[in-house]
Scaffold this motif. Sequence first.
Motif: not given
Length: 464
Positions: A338-348
């Motif tokens: 949850v805290d390692e992804l960002d942007g569209r990857a995190r949203d998906a």
Amino acid sequence: MRMVDRLVPGVTAVTPHARYYALHGLVAAHAEAGGLDASAARTLLRRAEVALAAVSFAHHPEGLEWLPRAHGVDAMAGRLRAGAVAVGEAEVPGKGGYVRNSWGFWGPYAGSEVALGVLGPGPMPVPGPRLDAVAVRDGLGGLLELAAEETLHVAELASLGDRLCVCAGGDRADGAWLADLMCGAGSEERGSRAEARRQTIRLLARVVGERPVAHFTRDVGRVFAFGDFLTTDPVTSGIDAAAAWRGVVLRNYSVGAWRRLWSWLVARVEGLMPVDELADRFADEMPPGMTVDAFLSSLPATRSRTGAPLPAELELRRSGEALPLAELRVLAVGARRVDELDGRARDAFLGQRGVELGPEWVGRRLDEARPLQVRDVARRLTYELVARSQRIALAKARRRSDGSLWLPTRLHERDGLLYRTSQEGRGDVGLRLDQLGSVLATCGVLRRDDERWSVTGDWRARLD
């Protein structure tokens, strides 16, 4: 599944064959040209599907390792192995026919065919705005002739396999038309579902062209999820959908972990069992004396030095640990992401926010429980999962005609005791990559040689 539908519209988990798109378009065009009513069109469709199954069996009696059998082959296996199929008998809906549904296999494909524009919406197949009637007649018209026969003899059909088998679309006009329809995107389609599908196909084709791929979901899915290929490759780095696919595949590991854990728990229920006993069985699979803080500290690395996701989930499932412990670790890895992804990857990856059992929910629960033992967490999860299953079952309950209540669940609770009526499934949720791959293969975009996939002819340049 909602995210996958946005990323690859026009293909579902039950649409592995390109030629059914063309066949249903052919039936729609023929019905319109001949003024057939719904009953006549339905009979034609069923007879044509029987013919397609028979030809495909004659071409590959043992099937192909990479392509599911044509629809209806298994139901007609006895007739096909005996060497002859009475079309009028095989096409009748019901137990003795090739399929129970009155519209054959149009139902599973209908939504995809409408989404692609092959067919228009309606109670029977009608030509859609993107149907090329000339191409489907050229490629599959011979099936209409076979559909008119009283009996199909398997030995006589083998010579037609190169033209009419489910595997043969890549060399025929209907395959070329469908390949353009699946992969093409005009300027008017930017930002549309068609453009999302094209981006997904470009990603898949690029991975196939650059990496050894034998199985789409396994091999392509791992490239989508882990490593820096998506962000460093000159083609994939410019595709917007790449980040979304990374999030979707990573989230699917957590979804699969919950499915495996729930299946394991239900399988432990024997006879009438108190919930406390089931919770104890889960707890007993955890390391004695280990705190949640120590449990979290023992997780494998999830990011490389460049920040790319590492395959921690795969490492855990190969570790040899008991399933409950390994899958709880997979859930904890998902919470860390949850805290390692960002942007569209995190949203998906996160999808709908704040949902029960989601990665954020898991992260909060584990963080709050750091001083406790992992065995205590296992017990709490058992109670929560059982209660959740009963809530879902009650929400979907239906009253039978005799007044009794039907509950869609395999695990039942009565007066604090649990009993099960059958086992729960534990397979991963399908990402449609296998189905997309087989559709692309049977319309000429991909090919398989020596157990490895490649991109055909000029399609690599067109998709790059």
